[in-house]
Design an enzyme around this catalytic site. Structure first.
Site, PDB file in Angstrom:
ATOM      1  N   ASP A 162       0.806  -1.219   0.000  1.00 32.41           N
ATOM      2  CA  ASP A 162       0.000   0.000   0.000  1.00 32.41           C
ATOM      3  C   ASP A 162       0.843   1.274   0.000  1.00 32.41           C
ATOM      4  O   ASP A 162       2.058   1.243   0.210  1.00 32.41           O
ATOM      5  CB  ASP A 162      -0.945   0.004   1.214  1.00 32.41           C
ATOM      6  CG  ASP A 162      -0.292  -0.543   2.484  1.00 32.41           C
ATOM      7  OD1 ASP A 162       0.952  -0.515   2.564  1.00 32.41           O
ATOM      8  OD2 ASP A 162      -1.014  -0.992   3.372  1.00 32.41           O
ATOM      9  N   ASN A 167      -7.087  -2.496  14.088  1.00 33.36           N
ATOM     10  CA  ASN A 167      -8.505  -2.799  13.851  1.00 33.36           C
ATOM     11  C   ASN A 167      -8.689  -4.021  12.943  1.00 33.36           C
ATOM     12  O   ASN A 167      -9.775  -4.278  12.449  1.00 33.36           O
ATOM     13  CB  ASN A 167      -9.210  -1.582  13.230  1.00 33.36           C
ATOM     14  CG  ASN A 167      -8.592  -1.176  11.897  1.00 33.36           C
ATOM     15  OD1 ASN A 167      -7.662  -1.835  11.410  1.00 33.36           O
ATOM     16  ND2 ASN A 167      -9.105  -0.118  11.301  1.00 33.36           N
ATOM     17  N   HIS A 170      -7.024  -4.477  10.064  1.00 32.29           N
ATOM     18  CA  HIS A 170      -6.769  -4.277   8.633  1.00 32.29           C
ATOM     19  C   HIS A 170      -5.524  -5.049   8.196  1.00 32.29           C
ATOM     20  O   HIS A 170      -4.582  -5.240   8.972  1.00 32.29           O
ATOM     21  CB  HIS A 170      -6.727  -2.794   8.233  1.00 32.29           C
ATOM     22  CG  HIS A 170      -5.576  -1.996   8.726  1.00 32.29           C
ATOM     23  ND1 HIS A 170      -5.704  -0.699   9.173  1.00 32.29           N
ATOM     24  CD2 HIS A 170      -4.257  -2.280   8.828  1.00 32.29           C
ATOM     25  CE1 HIS A 170      -4.524  -0.238   9.520  1.00 32.29           C
ATOM     26  NE2 HIS A 170      -3.619  -1.178   9.319  1.00 32.29           N
ATOM     27  N   GLU A 172      -9.637  -2.009   5.247  1.00 32.23           N
ATOM     28  CA  GLU A 172     -10.203  -1.616   6.530  1.00 32.23           C
ATOM     29  C   GLU A 172     -11.505  -2.382   6.830  1.00 32.23           C
ATOM     30  O   GLU A 172     -12.143  -2.901   5.902  1.00 32.23           O
ATOM     31  CB  GLU A 172     -10.529  -0.115   6.484  1.00 32.23           C
ATOM     32  CG  GLU A 172      -9.305   0.788   6.337  1.00 32.23           C
ATOM     33  CD  GLU A 172      -8.602   1.078   7.656  1.00 32.23           C
ATOM     34  OE1 GLU A 172      -8.278   0.125   8.387  1.00 32.23           O
ATOM     35  OE2 GLU A 172      -8.367   2.253   7.945  1.00 32.23           O
TER      36      GLU A 172
END
Ligand code: F6R
Length: 240
Positions: free
Chosen positions: A67, A136, A138, A143
């Site tokens: 990313d 979280n 990801h 996400e």
């Protein structure tokens, strides 16, 4: 899912590097998927050492990063391209032409996503994917959401991720709100996955990743469905 325990963050980096080194020794022209973040820094350090000692070579390896932030050019100190150059690319014998990372600073991001997927497809997909784990759940920047994207796409970062990234930027306004990320499909198509998880703060999310229901609300839980995944962690878990 195989789980390997490391004593601490330091040995996690060493063990991850040895794990990757073994893959490169078996397949010198490996297609390697790579993360950024705090967790893999030790791995890059020890991989660099192994390459400098001549134990492994990256001369035929092709790498694909997961990313990049939207809006940051490769020379921005907080860009993932900058991180990779600083921690890895500039230190090993990996040819520039073998390095792939999505660009976040182009005007046509949809075209950039297609270009990245085409490049992935041309090499036949990822052989070995290294992942970190977001607080979280990801993976890459996929996400928590009501769906999962298969291909490379632009994602709106969640408030939790923006908050977690705040520490790297001078003020909250400077934290990017979007990223380009490889999709969950490309990650899951990798032949092998190594998930690196370090630090007590990740205990709950690691438990959900391994034992929780598979849900788009915890993107990492989909890794339970992968046929060849190893989790390397310094968190001692009570298995179910
Ligand atoms: C970054 C990436 C992210 C990180 C995750 C964990 O390329 O793919 O999913 O792996 O945010 O980051 P750290 O290691 O900083 O906790």
């Amino acid at each position: 899912m195989e789980i390997i325990y490391a004593q601490d963050n330091l040995s996690l980096g060493q063990m991850a590097a040895r794990w990757v080194a073994r893959e490169i020794l078996v397949c010198p022209h490996l297609v390697l998927g790579l993360p950024t973040g705090s967790t893999p820094i030790g791995m890059y350090h020890y991989l660099t050492r192994l390459a400098q000692e001549g134990i492994i070579s990256f001369s035929q390896v092709r790498t694909f990063n997961l990313d990049e932030y939207v809006g940051l050019a490769a020379d921005h100190p907080q860009s993932y391209a900058f991180f990779m150059r600083e921690h890895f690319w500039s230190k090993v014998d990996l040819p520039n032409g073998n390095v792939n990372i999505p660009r976040g600073d182009v005007s046509n991001l949809a075209e950039e996503c297609r270009r990245y997927d085409d490049a992935l497809q041309r090499v036949g997909g990822i052989d070995v994917q290294i992942l970190g784990l977001g607080p979280n759940g990801h993976i890459g920047f996929n996400e928590p959401s009501h769906n999962m994207e298969i291909h490379t796409h632009v994602v709106d970062l969640t408030a939790a991720t923006i908050q977690a990234n705040r520490r790297f930027f001078p003020d909250s306004e400077a934290v990017p709100r979007q990223a380009v990320t490889m999709g969950v499909g490309s990650i899951m198509q990798a032949q092998k996955i190594l998930l690196l998880v370090s630090g007590e703060s990740k205990r709950d999310i690691l438990t959900k990743t391994i034992n929780g229901p598979v849900s788009t609300e915890v993107p990492s839980s989909i890794l339970q469905l992968h046929a060849d995944i190893t989790v390397l962690t310094d968190i001692k878990l009570n298995r179910r």
